[in-house]
Scaffold this motif. Structure first.
Motif, PDB file in Angstrom:
ATOM      1  N   VAL A  32       0.591  -1.015  -0.136  1.00 44.63           N
ATOM      2  CA  VAL A  32       0.235   0.015   0.247  1.00 44.63           C
ATOM      3  C   VAL A  32       0.812   0.756  -0.058  1.00 44.63           C
ATOM      4  N   PRO A  33       0.701   1.775  -1.368  1.00 47.82           N
ATOM      5  CA  PRO A  33       1.271   3.280  -1.356  1.00 47.82           C
ATOM      6  C   PRO A  33       1.501   4.109   0.124  1.00 47.82           C
ATOM      7  N   THR A  34       2.602   4.897   0.946  1.00 45.09           N
ATOM      8  CA  THR A  34       2.797   5.628   1.662  1.00 45.09           C
ATOM      9  C   THR A  34       1.819   6.239   2.259  1.00 45.09           C
ATOM     10  N   PRO A  35       2.057   7.698   0.661  1.00 46.35           N
ATOM     11  CA  PRO A  35       1.170   8.293   0.812  1.00 46.35           C
ATOM     12  C   PRO A  35      -0.694   8.209   1.609  1.00 46.35           C
ATOM     13  N   ASP A  86       4.775  -1.818   7.614  1.00 48.64           N
ATOM     14  CA  ASP A  86       4.075  -1.829   6.115  1.00 48.64           C
ATOM     15  C   ASP A  86       3.765  -3.017   5.898  1.00 48.64           C
ATOM     16  N   ARG A  87       4.937  -4.227   6.050  1.00 47.82           N
ATOM     17  CA  ARG A  87       4.457  -5.871   5.933  1.00 47.82           C
ATOM     18  C   ARG A  87       3.578  -6.460   6.598  1.00 47.82           C
ATOM     19  N   ALA A  88       3.618  -6.395   7.981  1.00 48.01           N
ATOM     20  CA  ALA A  88       2.776  -6.241   8.815  1.00 48.01           C
ATOM     21  C   ALA A  88       1.109  -5.997   8.211  1.00 48.01           C
ATOM     22  N   CYS A  89       1.015  -4.551   7.369  1.00 51.56           N
ATOM     23  CA  CYS A  89      -0.272  -4.750   7.782  1.00 51.56           C
ATOM     24  C   CYS A  89      -0.859  -4.884   6.289  1.00 51.56           C
ATOM     25  N   VAL A  90       0.209  -5.459   5.039  1.00 49.70           N
ATOM     26  CA  VAL A  90      -0.219  -6.015   3.774  1.00 49.70           C
ATOM     27  C   VAL A  90      -0.424  -7.595   4.370  1.00 49.70           C
ATOM     28  N   ALA A  99      -5.473  -3.281  -3.884  1.00 55.48           N
ATOM     29  CA  ALA A  99      -5.610  -2.342  -4.623  1.00 55.48           C
ATOM     30  C   ALA A  99      -6.263  -1.514  -4.458  1.00 55.48           C
ATOM     31  N   GLN A 100      -7.588  -0.882  -3.768  1.00 53.27           N
ATOM     32  CA  GLN A 100      -8.090  -0.425  -3.563  1.00 53.27           C
ATOM     33  C   GLN A 100      -8.094   0.513  -3.453  1.00 53.27           C
TER      34      GLN A 100
END
Length: 274
Positions: A3-6, A232-236, A245-246
């Protein structure tokens, strides 16, 4: 896929203003809460019910326990969690409404709600508590509450990563300040004493993350960056492919709303006064 950081930065901005705008303390006083810290802890914790201070210390992670105990459980004697939640949603939509209309954010509210349906909430207590709240009808309210679920989702993931790396609340704050990722006044804002702060600095020096003067080292910078990457990896790991994707698809629109909100605020949000 990531998921993009922004996207996450926009979620953070859109969530935080409701707790940090100058009028927050006065607004929560209207339902009986006393002081900005009581308004902060009670309004953010209210989805958990009449949460104990111990539960809030555990789920918020970065605050000195004595600061939480000053606000809870006393807050629940002044206002019920339901009343606090109503006040929070009223404040959120009032301030958000200065930047955008319900019609403008309705498609984003739909998208965020769909993203939430693709989350694994196991081990994510604040996100799960927010996700259990009844979905509002008003589009601004729907947008803000769905955004809040996602903010707490990443926050829960971040706390899990910090704990995995052996970082308690004060250590994490010391590292953030040294890395320039938060307010220089974070020690006072989070309620840590000089001794607690110095002990945290000592622990980070033992890791090689701070130098003798308390400045972050290259190893500390690498470690702090890895904490974000691991978050970020944990979120994914807790998001379906469709949810990721959304999130990617609406990143630019979320950033536009966050920018519009920042521009609408007359003064920058500030941490609650102690």
């Amino acid at each position: 896929m990531t998921v993009p950081t922004p996207f996450w930065r926009s979620v953070e901005t859109l969530n935080n203003y409701v707790y940090l705008v100058p009028e927050a303390a006065k607004h929560y006083a209207s339902v009986g809460l006393k002081g900005s810290w009581m308004g902060y802890f009670a309004s953010r914790a209210a989805p958990l019910g009449a949460a104990s201070p111990e539960l809030v210390v555990a789920t918020f992670h970065g605050f000195a326990p004595h600061l939480v105990h000053r606000a809870l459980p006393d807050a629940w004697g002044f206002a019920s969690p339901e009343a606090v939640l109503g006040a929070r949603l009223e404040l959120a939509t009032r301030v958000l409404g200065r930047a955008v209309t319900g019609e403008q954010v309705a498609p984003l509210a739909d998208a965020l709600t769909s993203i939430i349906e693709g989350l694994d909430l196991a081990g994510k207590p604040l996100a799960a508590a927010h996700a259990s709240l009844e979905e509002p009808v008003d589009d601004l309210e729907r947008f803000w509450l769905a955004n809040a679920v996602l903010r707490e989702f990443r926050g829960d993931c971040h706390i899990a990563v910090l704990l995995t790396h052996g970082l308690n609340g004060v250590d994490a704050n010391v590292l953030n300040v040294a890395a320039g990722r938060t307010f220089p006044q974070q020690q006072a804002l989070r309620g840590w004493s000089d001794d607690e702060w110095a002990t945290g600095q000592d622990r980070l020096r033992e890791r090689g993350w701070l130098d003798a003067d308390g400045a972050i080292t290259p190893a500390g910078t690498d470690a702090r960056n890895e904490l974000e990457d691991a978050t970020d990896r944990a979120c994914v790991g807790g998001m379906s492919a469709e949810a990721m994707a959304q999130a990617t698809e609406i990143t630019d629109d979320m950033r536009d709303v966050a920018r519009a909100l920042r521009a609408s605020l007359k003064v920058p949000p500030a941490a609650p006064a102690r």
